[in-house]
Write a protein that holds these residues in place. Structure first.
Motif: not given
Lengths: 386, 125
Positions: B2-3, B27, B48, B116-117, B119, B121-122, B125
């Motif tokens: 996990k972030k 998260y 992160d 999400q953008r 990091l 990520q779609p 996490a």
């Protein structure tokens, strides 16, 4: 379903038990009959045997008296008497054996009569020989030359024996039939019981099959139910998660608005200029702390009061002495701004202060719902009074 | 894995809501009430991503971001503010100093999309 199967099993076992009982009763009855028949057969054999013995004893007695007649020897006499005694014994036995058979007994009575006559004849001859009456002896022997009496006796014994042989055949046949009946009863019972046991086995197999099918159906239902529960649980978890997120979003929105509102209040409250919100009727609905600070009037004393209670427009230099608040009301009605207008601010003691006034109409979707009046005191021309 | 996201806000309600929302979104999260606490947390356990309020009690959020960027230049920072009057101008200025600038009136969904953008990520996490 289980009760029905148990009832069927019980029914079959009762039937099997009933058949066993019937077979046992019939078999015992047939065995008893067979035993009775066997007794009769033995009895018949005994009668035949005794009849033959009687015949032999009679021949022995007949031979011994003839011998005695010839020899006159005491030993032959003794043998003759022993033979006669034996005939008596056999007669008694035969009588006892035929006592319960009327037809036979009648024949026996006739035989005994004939034998009685013969034995009396022999005893007469023996007595005559003992007495030395040889003439009498010769007469008696000559009378017996034809042997008629012995033939009659023999015929009667044969008749008795033949009758007994007939009965023997009849009783043998009855015994055989009873044995057959017993055999047939037992085998029939065994066959019926086997059929019933076969039926029970079929029922058990059918019941087990039905139970297996029921278990399989139950398993299918359980699987389906579990799948539905899992699906429903997943839906609920998803819905719960969505609701949690929506709830958090709503709380966040409220907090953000509260924060923003408080921030806006702080901004307005920190301004040293007077900020007064008025309705379309030019009555005070909100104000900032600067108003109380400069007029000495607390907010409760000003809310819903006309704006003219604390501030009025001053007439323009060289203008007519027109009603002072009309320009404000007119501007608000028309949705116009008024900027930097000379005005007078009145405090709680009625003292006036010259100020500059701005009016900004409040629009909500192009509709005027009120106005904001800001009053600037800094560069207004000073002095009390109007 | 996990972030890890650090949330810096002196308002307990706002901080608690963000912590709960981001934890529910998958998260690992931690909160800090001041710039000093945030900087200490950053040194101990490198996040992160950092979300911080513009106005903190002891220090300006932007000052804290400057110090944080010295320590962790690659860590993206989202700045949360109240509604500002000249949005476009302020937006331009703030975006030069932080990786993303959002008003507090933004929805949680918008905040999540920004995270999400940043990091890459779609989704969570």
């Amino acid at each position: 379903m289980r009760d029905k199967a148990i009832r069927r099993f019980l029914g079959f076992f009762l039937l099997i038990s009933a058949v066993l009982v019937v077979v046992a009763v019939l078999a015992v009855r047939n065995i008893n009959r067979s035993a009775d028949t066997s007794d009769w057969v033995n009895h018949t054999h005994e009668v035949i045997l005794e009849a033959e013995g009687l015949r032999s004893a009679l021949y022995a007695a007949d031979g011994s008296w003839h011998t005695y007649m010839l020899t006159g020897d005491a030993r032959d006499l003794s043998a003759c008497r022993a033979a006669l005694s034996n005939v008596d014994d056999l007669l008694e036995i035969t009588e006892a054996l035929t006592r319960n058979e009327p037809a036979q007994h009648e024949k026996f009575v006739q035989l005994r009569s004939l034998l009685g006559g013969r034995m009396e004849f022999i005893q007469q001859a023996v007595a005559a020989r003992q007495g030395g009456k040889m003439e009498t002896v010769r007469n008696l022997v000559s009378q017996d030359q034809a042997g008629t009496a012995m033939r009659d006796i023999e015929k009667k014994i044969d008749a008795l024996k033949n009758e007994e042989l007939g009965l023997l055949t009849q009783r043998d046949s009855a015994s055989y039939l009873q044995a057959q009946a017993t055999r047939c009863t037992v085998w029939t019972g065994v066959a019926v019981d086997m059929l019933l046991l076969g039926g029970v086995a079929w029922l058990i197999r059918d019941d087990i099959g039905a139970r297996r099918r029921a278990v399989a159906a139950l398993q299918v239902d359980n699987d389906r139910l579990e799948a539905r529960v899992a699906e429903r649980t997943a839906e609920l978890v998803s819905a719960n998660s969505r609701l949690t997120m929506e709830n958090l979003e709503r709380q966040w929105s409220n907090k953000a608005l509260e924060h923003q509102l408080r921030y806006n209040h702080l901004i307005v409250d920190s301004i040293s200029d007077l900020v007064i919100v008025v309705t379309k009727a030019m009555r005070i609905s909100r104000l900032n702390p600067a108003v109380t600070h400069l007029t000495g009037l607390e907010a409760p004393a000003l809310i819903d009061e006309p704006l003219s209670k604390i501030v009025r427009l001053l007439p323009a230099p060289g203008g007519a002495d027109a009603p002072l608040l009309d320009p404000l009301a007119a501007a608000l009605r028309e949705g116009r701004d008024l900027r930097d207008q000379p005005a007078s601010l009145e405090d709680v003691r009625g003292r006036g202060t010259k100020v500059r006034l701005n009016l900004f109409p409040l629009r909500d979707r192009d509709k005027v719902i009120g106005g904001v009046v800001t009053v600037h005191t800094g560069d207004a021309p000073g002095g009390a009074g109007r | 894995m996990k972030k890890y996201i650090l949330i810096v806000d002196d308002e307990a309600d706002i901080r608690a809501l963000l912590l709960e929302f981001l934890a529910a979104s998958g998260y690992r999260v931690a909160g800090a009430t001041s710039a000093a606490e945030a900087l200490q947390s950053v040194r101990e356990d490198k996040p992160d991503l950092v979300i911080t309020d513009l106005q903190l009690e002891e220090a300006d959020g932007l000052q804290m971001v400057s110090r944080l960027k010295v320590a962790l230049p690659d860590t993206p920072v989202i700045l949360l503010t109240g509604v500002l009057f000249d949005h476009d101008v302020v937006h331009g200025v703030l975006n030069k100093k932080v990786d993303c600038y959002l008003e507090k009136t933004s929805s949680l969904k918008q905040i999540l999309e920004a995270i999400q953008r940043l990091l890459g990520q779609p989704g969570p996490a």
